[in-house]
Design a protein around this motif. Sequence first.
Motif, mmCIF file in Angstrom:
data_model
loop_
_atom_site.group_PDB
_atom_site.id
_atom_site.type_symbol
_atom_site.label_atom_id
_atom_site.label_comp_id
_atom_site.label_asym_id
_atom_site.label_seq_id
_atom_site.Cartn_x
_atom_site.Cartn_y
_atom_site.Cartn_z
ATOM 1 N N GLY A 543 -57.961 49.034 -4.883
ATOM 2 C CA GLY A 543 -58.653 50.042 -5.734
ATOM 3 C C GLY A 543 -59.628 49.338 -6.686
ATOM 4 N N THR A 559 -67.861 41.836 -7.898
ATOM 5 C CA THR A 559 -66.677 41.052 -8.309
ATOM 6 C C THR A 559 -66.415 39.970 -7.255
ATOM 7 O OG1 THR A 559 -65.308 42.680 -7.198
ATOM 8 C CG2 THR A 559 -65.577 42.931 -9.575
ATOM 9 N N GLY A 565 -71.231 38.433 -1.968
ATOM 10 C CA GLY A 565 -71.793 39.769 -2.295
ATOM 11 C C GLY A 565 -72.958 39.654 -3.256
ATOM 12 N N GLY A 567 -74.026 42.494 -4.900
ATOM 13 C CA GLY A 567 -73.870 43.574 -5.900
ATOM 14 C C GLY A 567 -74.981 44.604 -5.788
ATOM 15 N N SER A 571 -75.346 50.193 -5.346
ATOM 16 C CA SER A 571 -76.518 50.650 -6.099
ATOM 17 C C SER A 571 -77.543 51.282 -5.165
ATOM 18 C CB SER A 571 -77.098 49.466 -6.857
ATOM 19 O OG SER A 571 -78.427 49.694 -7.167
HETATM 20 P P1 ADP Z 1 -70.953 43.707 -3.293
HETATM 21 O O1 ADP Z 1 -70.187 44.357 -2.197
HETATM 22 O O2 ADP Z 1 -72.031 42.837 -2.861
HETATM 23 O O3 ADP Z 1 -70.136 43.191 -4.371
HETATM 24 P P2 ADP Z 1 -71.430 46.428 -3.949
HETATM 25 O O4 ADP Z 1 -72.412 47.088 -4.752
HETATM 26 O O5 ADP Z 1 -71.266 46.951 -2.552
HETATM 27 O O6 ADP Z 1 -71.724 44.929 -3.981
HETATM 28 O O7 ADP Z 1 -70.023 46.541 -4.608
HETATM 29 C C1 ADP Z 1 -69.915 46.291 -5.994
HETATM 30 C C2 ADP Z 1 -68.480 46.066 -6.396
HETATM 31 O O8 ADP Z 1 -67.695 47.264 -6.270
HETATM 32 C C3 ADP Z 1 -67.732 45.119 -5.554
HETATM 33 O O9 ADP Z 1 -67.972 43.758 -5.959
HETATM 34 C C4 ADP Z 1 -66.285 45.545 -5.809
HETATM 35 O O10 ADP Z 1 -65.774 44.924 -6.968
HETATM 36 C C5 ADP Z 1 -66.329 46.950 -5.992
HETATM 37 N N1 ADP Z 1 -65.958 47.655 -4.753
HETATM 38 C C6 ADP Z 1 -66.757 48.243 -3.889
HETATM 39 N N2 ADP Z 1 -66.057 48.825 -2.888
HETATM 40 C C7 ADP Z 1 -64.742 48.644 -3.206
HETATM 41 C C8 ADP Z 1 -63.510 49.021 -2.581
HETATM 42 N N3 ADP Z 1 -63.478 49.741 -1.417
HETATM 43 N N4 ADP Z 1 -62.343 48.644 -3.165
HETATM 44 C C9 ADP Z 1 -62.356 47.939 -4.329
HETATM 45 N N5 ADP Z 1 -63.491 47.576 -4.975
HETATM 46 C C10 ADP Z 1 -64.677 47.887 -4.389
#
Ligand code: ADP
Length: 617
Positions: A543, A559, A565, A567, A571
């Motif tokens: 989560g 994260t 990633g 980030g 977005s």
């Molecule tokens: P990236 O995947 O490159 O980190 P995103 O914008 O796709 O960039 O995601 C941003 C952040 O959102 C992720 O680093 C993560 O911490 C959180 N996140 C996204 N999808 C999930 C998920 N299904 N479960 C937990 N955290 C998620």
Amino acid sequence: MALALFSRAEPAAVATAASGWGLGGAARLALALVACLAMVLLTQLWAENLFFEQTRTRAAAKLDLYASNLSGALGKYQSVPKLLALHGDVVELFLAPDDPAMRARGNQLTETVNRLTGAEDTYFMDAEGMTFAASNWGSELPFVGHNFSFRPYFQQAMQGRLGRYFALGTTSGKRGYYFASQVSDGGEILGAVVVKVSLDEIEHGWTAGEEEDVIVTDPHGVIFISSRAEWRYRTLAPLDAEERQAIAENRRYESVDLRPLDLELRSRAGGLQLLTVDGQAAGAPSREYVMVTKEMPEAGWTLHVLASTTLAYSQTVTAMVVAALASALVLLIALVVLQRRARLVERIEYQRRASEELERRVEERTADLRRAQDDLVQAGKLAALGQMSAALSHEFNQPLAAIRSYADNAQLLIERNREAEACSNLGRIKDLTTRMADISKHLMTFARKPRSELRPVRLAEVLDDTLDFLRTRLERAGAEVSVDQPDRGLTVRAGRVRLQHVILNLVANALDAMKDQAAPRMEFALRAAGGRVTVTLRDHGPGIAEAELGQIFDPFFTTKEVGEGLGLGLSISYNIVKDFDGVLRAENHPEGGAVFTIELPLLSARAAAKTALKEPA
Ligand code: ADP
């Protein structure tokens, strides 16, 4: 703050309004008082006319009454001398007026007749005017032996007419009305029978009252009968010499001083005659009357009824008081209404100012907020630019450094004829440039045309295609994907490839979140309700941390480890869904794992059927 400002402004506003009312109010009050006064004066004019007219009407009615009373009183004696003159016995007496026996009979007869008729005196005059028999023969001042030939009634009788005259008795000193009739025998005029009627009794009935007076004047304006004894033998106007001469000849008012009454006669509008008589007794107030007059030509006099104006004046005063009170009441009501109106205007003005002030403040605040927002946006842009630069330099510098060292190695290996190894290095260089191209491609998405090429898209098909595309990756991760879609016809207006990109990104994030799990699971569900359609993806990963829920859609928020990633995925996805008039939401499932929801407007079946369902890839 704004309210505090208004309450500070209020006393000033009220003071201005109050001073405005003060000035206008004084002028208005003066105007109202003038109007009030005018009203009272108009009422006076109207009421005076009305009540004077009423007084005149009442006096006129009385006048008729007095006139008939007078005529009646005299009328009953009018024919008495004529009747006597025609009687043979009387004629006989007139044939021998000097005979003492006849005179004695004459005296007896006149006395009897006089007693029976109730007249004052009854007497016989011979052709020369000498009285030879009279009813008062036995009194102290008998008429017998007196010559009254100077009296007009005698002269009229001698001419064969009915003699009528009123005068003050020269012998008795008593007022009387005389009727005389000629006595003749075979054409010879023998003398006249005279009946004198007393006027004292008639006058006695006219007691002077507060309300009215009544007078009888002779043709010269001498008051002969009057309800007020003090007016008797006074004249309405001073007598000239000619009139005095005429009166003296008839000896109507012998030994009486005929002084004019102190009076003033004036005419009012409507032919009203006003008479003011000075008080006779010293210090007595003068009296004002409305005078009505009636000529009585037969009797030879004029009857006047004088009605006091006191009642008319007191009625006028009452009407004026009522008018003043009514005007004052109207004035009071008008003042209250005006004051209320002024207060209302004041309040409306105050509210107008308050709302203007409020508007001004709101505008100021809005401008402040806009400025602050602009500053924030600017700061955000700079921060984003900084973040992006840092991330980009990191993302690009690493592969660049690796490419450089692989290239150096490849060069050395080629020099040593170790081509196979050099070839492997070149392959790595190729992989690294591919990754760099990927990043650059992501960045290009930011520069897309937001609303281009939107077409009806069937969600079930998009989902199928995306999962097909991901099959190898899912299998490698050992992941299990379930799809719950009761209605495969749900259609939305979107860009097919971009929508696939969003779903790909969500699936990739879910796989990343569950990378430590041996059998990762995720569930898709498609639902439609209230004109909206939702695509939810739930995973069974850890989560999203509560603190990060508000940030995950920010550009460059990640994260993940550097290199894993950028980030940018969420977005970009967020903006894509927004371009389709939808929203992308993230939340945590109560039983664990993250839930991402794409919500889009549902396209009606008819609208969807109209357009081609397939969009060029
Ligand atoms: P990236 O995947 O490159 O980190 P995103 O914008 O796709 O960039 O995601 C941003 C952040 O959102 C992720 O680093 C993560 O911490 C959180 N996140 C996204 N999808 C999930 C998920 N299904 N479960 C937990 N955290 C998620």
